[in-house]
Scaffold this active site. Structure first.
Site, mmCIF file in Angstrom:
data_model
loop_
_atom_site.group_PDB
_atom_site.id
_atom_site.type_symbol
_atom_site.label_atom_id
_atom_site.label_comp_id
_atom_site.label_asym_id
_atom_site.label_seq_id
_atom_site.Cartn_x
_atom_site.Cartn_y
_atom_site.Cartn_z
ATOM 1 N N GLY A 59 0.877 -1.169 0.000
ATOM 2 C CA GLY A 59 0.000 0.000 0.000
ATOM 3 C C GLY A 59 0.906 1.208 0.000
ATOM 4 N N GLU A 60 0.678 2.100 0.925
ATOM 5 C CA GLU A 60 1.526 3.287 1.055
ATOM 6 C C GLU A 60 2.050 3.287 2.484
ATOM 7 O OE1 GLU A 60 2.041 4.888 -1.856
ATOM 8 O OE2 GLU A 60 3.649 5.755 -0.667
ATOM 9 N N SER A 61 3.358 3.073 2.609
ATOM 10 C CA SER A 61 3.912 2.852 3.949
ATOM 11 C C SER A 61 3.698 4.052 4.876
ATOM 12 C CB SER A 61 5.394 2.499 3.858
ATOM 13 O OG SER A 61 6.091 3.465 3.111
ATOM 14 N N CYS A 90 6.038 -5.446 0.318
ATOM 15 C CA CYS A 90 6.185 -4.131 -0.310
ATOM 16 C C CYS A 90 6.142 -3.005 0.732
ATOM 17 C CB CYS A 90 5.159 -3.966 -1.423
ATOM 18 S SG CYS A 90 5.693 -2.748 -2.628
ATOM 19 N N ARG A 120 12.572 3.334 -0.203
ATOM 20 C CA ARG A 120 11.220 3.419 -0.784
ATOM 21 C C ARG A 120 11.354 3.711 -2.267
ATOM 22 N NH1 ARG A 120 7.790 7.700 0.604
ATOM 23 N NH2 ARG A 120 6.046 6.368 0.049
ATOM 24 N N ILE A 151 5.497 -3.253 -7.610
ATOM 25 C CA ILE A 151 4.762 -2.005 -7.841
ATOM 26 C C ILE A 151 5.368 -0.920 -6.962
ATOM 27 C CG2 ILE A 151 2.512 -0.872 -7.784
ATOM 28 C CD1 ILE A 151 1.257 -3.711 -7.934
ATOM 29 N N ARG A 152 6.026 0.025 -7.589
ATOM 30 C CA ARG A 152 6.766 1.058 -6.847
ATOM 31 C C ARG A 152 7.438 0.420 -5.622
ATOM 32 N NH1 ARG A 152 4.897 5.825 -4.921
ATOM 33 N NH2 ARG A 152 2.885 5.005 -4.335
ATOM 34 N N HIS A 213 4.633 -8.393 -4.524
ATOM 35 C CA HIS A 213 3.253 -8.638 -4.067
ATOM 36 C C HIS A 213 2.775 -10.071 -4.371
ATOM 37 C CE1 HIS A 213 1.841 -4.491 -3.151
ATOM 38 N NE2 HIS A 213 2.795 -4.157 -3.996
ATOM 39 N N GLU A 215 0.417 -11.580 -3.091
ATOM 40 C CA GLU A 215 -1.052 -11.643 -2.961
ATOM 41 C C GLU A 215 -1.762 -11.199 -4.239
ATOM 42 O OE1 GLU A 215 0.868 -9.331 -1.910
ATOM 43 O OE2 GLU A 215 -0.148 -7.388 -2.003
HETATM 44 N N1 LIG Z 1 3.172 -1.355 -3.735
HETATM 45 C C1 LIG Z 1 3.583 -0.814 -2.622
HETATM 46 O O1 LIG Z 1 3.346 -1.282 -1.514
HETATM 47 C C2 LIG Z 1 4.316 0.466 -2.820
HETATM 48 C C3 LIG Z 1 5.050 0.950 -1.596
HETATM 49 C C4 LIG Z 1 5.152 2.460 -1.639
HETATM 50 N N2 LIG Z 1 6.031 2.890 -2.677
HETATM 51 C C5 LIG Z 1 5.605 2.981 -0.270
HETATM 52 O O2 LIG Z 1 6.532 3.670 -0.164
HETATM 53 O O3 LIG Z 1 4.983 2.689 0.704
#
Ligand SMILES: NC(=O)CC[C@H](N)C(=O)O
Length: 242
Positions: A59-61, A90, A120, A151-152, A213, A215
């Site tokens: 997600g977004e940490s 992630c 990150r 993903i990122r 990921h 999942e």
């Molecule tokens: N797919 C992800 O969980 C991306 C992580 C996101 N770039 C972060 O810094 O949290």
């Protein structure tokens, strides 16, 4: 004759504040670990208290950390991972790391627990997403590659001196030929297989960290691995010392 006592359940918590928690839940429902896997979506310290292990999803940490603070979960999470297995995928891997580079302004709260330094969005902002086949040590049918979805994704920059007695055990590295160009050369020949940036899955004792990921695939071998290799042995060991 006495009937055999039923095997106790395994309760896996999934931190459900933001990100891909529902996808993890679907995957755990497929796991056959000869025990009933019970899922708890963790949003409060009370939810966490019911769990034998925890997954911190992608997600977004920064958002996950902020919401965890608002929910009064940061301290309980830090305590939890001292004795129970945690798997970070992630963004979850970022939160599980000891140190983070490219933290957002104001810093990035981390739980620590796994002694790596991680960046990150380490593959760069242009190449935000890519997929690659991965060889993973210890996975069931390990000669069948696991489809890694990045993903990122964060990048492991350094394996630091261990915070605990448990050594870092790298279980998957991405082949340097599959790395996005944004990563930059690994060395003069661009082939150094031991460059930490090639690490995409690792364990430290009971904890598991994946920069991709699992999942988001249909392949639940990683979920099975977490239950069988990380959670059940930890539960057995703590039952033996109780
Ligand atoms: N797919 C992800 O969980 C991306 C992580 C996101 N770039 C972060 O810094 O949290």
């Amino acid at each position: 004759m006495q009937s055999p006592s039923p095997r106790p359940d395994v309760t896996i918590g999934i931190l459900a504040l933001q990100g891909a928690f529902a996808e993890h839940q679907v995957m755990f429902q497929k796991v056959n670990a000869r025990r009933r896997v019970v899922i708890v979506l963790v949003r409060t310290p009370e939810d966490l208290g019911r769990c034998d292990a925890l997954v911190i999803p992608g997600g977004e940490s920064t958002t996950i950390a902020l919401l965890a603070r608002l929910a009064g979960l940061l301290e309980p999470l830090a305590q939890f991972l001292k004795s129970k297995p945690v798997w970070g995928t992630c963004a979850g891997a970022i939160l599980l790391s000891a140190e983070v580079e490219n933290a957002k302004k104001g810093g990035q709260e981390v739980l620590g627990g796994v002694s790596v330094k991680i960046a990150r969005n380490g593959w760069g902002s242009q190449v935000e997403s890519f997929e690659a086949p991965l060889e993973v040590e210890g996975l069931r049918e390990s000669n069948r590659p696991f489809h890694g979805i990045f993903i990122r994704a964060p990048v492991v920059l350094d394996v630091m001196p261990a915070l605990t007695d448990a050594p870092i055990q790298v279980i998957s590295r991405i082949s340097s030929s599959l790395l996005p160009a944004s990563v930059g050369p690994l060395d003069e020949d661009d082939t150094d297989p031991r460059d930490p940036r090639t690490i995409v899955a690792l364990r430290q004792g009971k904890h598991l960290l994946t920069t991709f990921h699992p999942e988001l695939t249909k392949d639940y071998r990683f979920h099975e691995y977490f239950v069988v290799e990380c959670v059940l042995p930890t539960m057995a060991a703590s039952a033996a010392t109780a």
